[in-house]
Design a protein around this motif. Structure first.
Motif, mmCIF file in Angstrom:
data_model
loop_
_atom_site.group_PDB
_atom_site.id
_atom_site.type_symbol
_atom_site.label_atom_id
_atom_site.label_comp_id
_atom_site.label_asym_id
_atom_site.label_seq_id
_atom_site.Cartn_x
_atom_site.Cartn_y
_atom_site.Cartn_z
ATOM 1 N N LEU A 252 0.881 -1.406 -0.038
ATOM 2 C CA LEU A 252 -0.048 -0.129 0.127
ATOM 3 C C LEU A 252 0.918 1.360 -0.102
ATOM 4 C CD1 LEU A 252 -2.739 -1.035 2.442
ATOM 5 C CD2 LEU A 252 -3.148 -0.577 0.015
ATOM 6 N N THR A 253 1.696 1.542 0.944
ATOM 7 C CA THR A 253 2.828 2.537 0.757
ATOM 8 C C THR A 253 3.448 2.645 -0.421
ATOM 9 O OG1 THR A 253 4.491 1.135 1.984
ATOM 10 C CG2 THR A 253 2.978 2.408 3.326
ATOM 11 N N LYS A 254 4.011 1.636 -0.957
ATOM 12 C CA LYS A 254 4.642 1.652 -2.216
ATOM 13 C C LYS A 254 3.814 1.932 -3.246
ATOM 14 C CE LYS A 254 7.248 -1.366 -5.390
ATOM 15 N NZ LYS A 254 7.435 -2.620 -5.635
ATOM 16 N N ARG A 255 2.522 1.805 -3.460
ATOM 17 C CA ARG A 255 1.566 2.286 -4.073
ATOM 18 C C ARG A 255 1.384 3.811 -4.090
ATOM 19 N NH1 ARG A 255 -2.120 -1.345 -6.945
ATOM 20 N NH2 ARG A 255 -0.896 -2.988 -7.752
ATOM 21 N N ALA A 256 1.246 4.218 -2.952
ATOM 22 C CA ALA A 256 1.011 5.616 -2.462
ATOM 23 C C ALA A 256 2.101 6.387 -2.859
ATOM 24 C CB ALA A 256 0.697 5.834 -1.167
ATOM 25 N N ALA A 257 3.453 5.923 -2.791
ATOM 26 C CA ALA A 257 4.711 6.721 -2.972
ATOM 27 C C ALA A 257 4.791 6.924 -4.518
ATOM 28 C CB ALA A 257 5.712 5.762 -2.712
ATOM 29 N N LYS A 258 4.080 6.265 -5.515
ATOM 30 C CA LYS A 258 4.073 6.345 -6.840
ATOM 31 C C LYS A 258 3.725 7.729 -7.249
ATOM 32 C CE LYS A 258 3.975 1.583 -8.069
ATOM 33 N NZ LYS A 258 5.307 1.418 -8.644
ATOM 34 N N VAL A 259 2.968 8.536 -6.244
ATOM 35 C CA VAL A 259 2.141 9.622 -6.887
ATOM 36 C C VAL A 259 2.903 10.767 -5.898
ATOM 37 C CG1 VAL A 259 -0.098 8.897 -7.753
ATOM 38 C CG2 VAL A 259 0.237 9.482 -5.195
ATOM 39 N N GLY A 260 3.975 10.419 -5.180
ATOM 40 C CA GLY A 260 4.654 11.430 -4.274
ATOM 41 C C GLY A 260 4.463 11.182 -3.074
ATOM 42 N N PHE A 261 3.282 10.610 -2.539
ATOM 43 C CA PHE A 261 2.726 10.466 -1.161
ATOM 44 C C PHE A 261 3.856 9.445 -0.326
ATOM 45 C CE2 PHE A 261 -0.244 9.137 2.326
ATOM 46 C CZ PHE A 261 -0.630 10.671 2.839
ATOM 47 N N ASP A 262 4.836 10.107 0.017
ATOM 48 C CA ASP A 262 5.918 9.206 0.959
ATOM 49 C C ASP A 262 6.654 9.975 1.742
ATOM 50 O OD1 ASP A 262 7.549 6.997 1.339
ATOM 51 O OD2 ASP A 262 8.454 7.158 -0.558
ATOM 52 N N TRP A 263 7.620 9.552 2.727
ATOM 53 C CA TRP A 263 8.376 10.335 3.498
ATOM 54 C C TRP A 263 9.695 10.563 2.700
ATOM 55 C CZ3 TRP A 263 6.625 11.922 7.957
ATOM 56 C CH2 TRP A 263 5.622 11.346 8.473
ATOM 57 N N PRO A 264 10.340 11.777 2.929
ATOM 58 C CA PRO A 264 11.429 11.854 2.110
ATOM 59 C C PRO A 264 12.675 11.005 2.195
ATOM 60 C CG PRO A 264 11.204 13.609 3.727
ATOM 61 C CD PRO A 264 9.865 12.748 3.787
ATOM 62 N N ASP A 265 12.842 10.492 3.273
ATOM 63 C CA ASP A 265 14.088 9.722 3.532
ATOM 64 C C ASP A 265 13.646 8.743 4.878
ATOM 65 O OD1 ASP A 265 14.403 11.337 6.031
ATOM 66 O OD2 ASP A 265 15.539 12.714 4.919
ATOM 67 N N LEU A 266 14.566 7.892 5.071
ATOM 68 C CA LEU A 266 14.483 6.993 5.967
ATOM 69 C C LEU A 266 14.451 7.623 7.609
ATOM 70 C CD1 LEU A 266 14.538 3.613 6.399
ATOM 71 C CD2 LEU A 266 17.112 3.769 6.911
ATOM 72 N N ALA A 267 15.150 8.446 7.575
ATOM 73 C CA ALA A 267 15.232 9.059 9.040
ATOM 74 C C ALA A 267 13.632 9.618 9.350
ATOM 75 C CB ALA A 267 16.042 10.178 9.145
ATOM 76 N N SER A 268 13.145 10.040 8.378
ATOM 77 C CA SER A 268 11.698 10.721 8.630
ATOM 78 C C SER A 268 10.757 9.469 8.941
ATOM 79 C CB SER A 268 11.173 11.472 7.400
ATOM 80 O OG SER A 268 11.975 12.423 7.110
ATOM 81 N N VAL A 269 10.862 8.370 8.278
ATOM 82 C CA VAL A 269 10.034 7.157 8.529
ATOM 83 C C VAL A 269 10.399 6.812 9.931
ATOM 84 C CG1 VAL A 269 9.214 5.102 7.618
ATOM 85 C CG2 VAL A 269 10.013 6.618 6.102
ATOM 86 N N ALA A 270 11.656 6.762 10.462
ATOM 87 C CA ALA A 270 12.316 6.259 11.673
ATOM 88 C C ALA A 270 11.645 7.071 12.743
ATOM 89 C CB ALA A 270 13.765 6.208 11.830
ATOM 90 N N ALA A 271 11.522 8.369 12.513
ATOM 91 C CA ALA A 271 10.984 9.370 13.517
ATOM 92 C C ALA A 271 9.449 9.027 13.733
ATOM 93 C CB ALA A 271 11.134 10.743 13.113
#
Length: 269
Positions: A157-176
């Protein structure tokens, strides 16, 4: 009826098993829903054989998995929906359509370019499928299967959403975000609200799946490996209890933790 290397023999055997005149009573009672879980189980058993690098088991499990589409297609044919030929035609048609760089004039210079074209064609296919069903507002998430394991589905689901730019900018942001969700679990637990704890743990697991995707890690595979590691280490703990002549349930946490740290240290050596 004799075994054969030809898939046509497997189709013949399945038809015979489903024949009301002399077929197998158990097979005749089955329908799509009743054998659905076998299809899922066989796929997992194939994956297990691959992870164990057991080629003998892999050959056998692939056969068990191959039986599943033959079985479903036989039942569909009996009901007049489609047959195995339609299934094979559909997948060959799809593979040819999705690989214009192989079967057409559209050359791809590298794997990344080929993958990009594959994804673009899949977007077109989803739109066409939605149009056939009369859905005028198709979503990127429409065909992410509900029956996927929850962790794998969250990652998809998150991979699909990322295709339109709906994603965290980097790993650190997701870790936070993972840390934020963990804090919310603790807050919900302190409140005594079980429903809130349920929801927040769900959010935490979803965030961890997203973290795995961002790190380029298969979350489902990583958790399976962690399960295997835990099992192997716990077996060591049980073995040490037997060596010391004490039941695991009576050893106490300190002793059990000591045994655990032995195998943990050995793993890191």
């Amino acid at each position: 009826m004799q075994p054969s290397r030809e898939i046509s023999r497997l189709i013949e055997i399945m038809a015979a098993l489903r024949n009301p005149d002399g077929g197998c009573p158990w097979d005749l009672e089955q329908d799509f829903a009743s054998i659905r879980h076998y299809t899922i189980e066989e796929a997992y058993e194939v994956a297990d054989a691959i992870e164990r690098n057991d080629m003998g088991d892999l050959r056998e499990e692939l056969g068990d998995l191959l039986l599943q589409p033959i079985y479903h297609a036989q039942m569909a044919s009996e009901a007049g929906h489609f047959d195995i030929g339609d299934v094979i035609f559909g997948i060959t048609q799809k593979l040819i359509r999705r690989h214009p760089h192989v079967f057409g004039e559209d050359a791809a210079q590298n794997a990344e370019m080929a993958k990009g074209r594959w994804e673009a064609i899949k977007v077109e296919e989803r739109a066409a499928k939605a149009a056939r069903k009369g859905d005028t507002t198709p979503s990127l998430l429409d065909d992410v299967p509900q029956v996927l394991p929850a962790l794998a589905r969250a990652e998809k689901l998150t991979k699909r959403a990322a295709k339109v730019g709906f994603d965290w900018p980097d790993l650190a942001s997701v870790a936070a975000k993972v840390e934020e969700e963990l804090a919310e679990v603790a807050e919900a637990h302190a409140s005594g609200d079980k429903a809130a704890v349920h929801e927040e743990i769900g959010d935490l697991l979803f965030a961890v799946a997203n973290l795995a995707r961002k790190a380029g890690v298969d979350a489902e595979g990583a958790l399976r490996d962690a399960n295997l590691k835990f099992t192997r280490r716990f077996h060591h703990v049980e073995a040490r209890c037997r060596e010391d002549g004490i039941a695991a349930a009576e050893a106490g946490l300190d002793r059990l933790d000591g045994y655990w740290n032995e195998i943990r240290a050995a793993d890191k050596a």
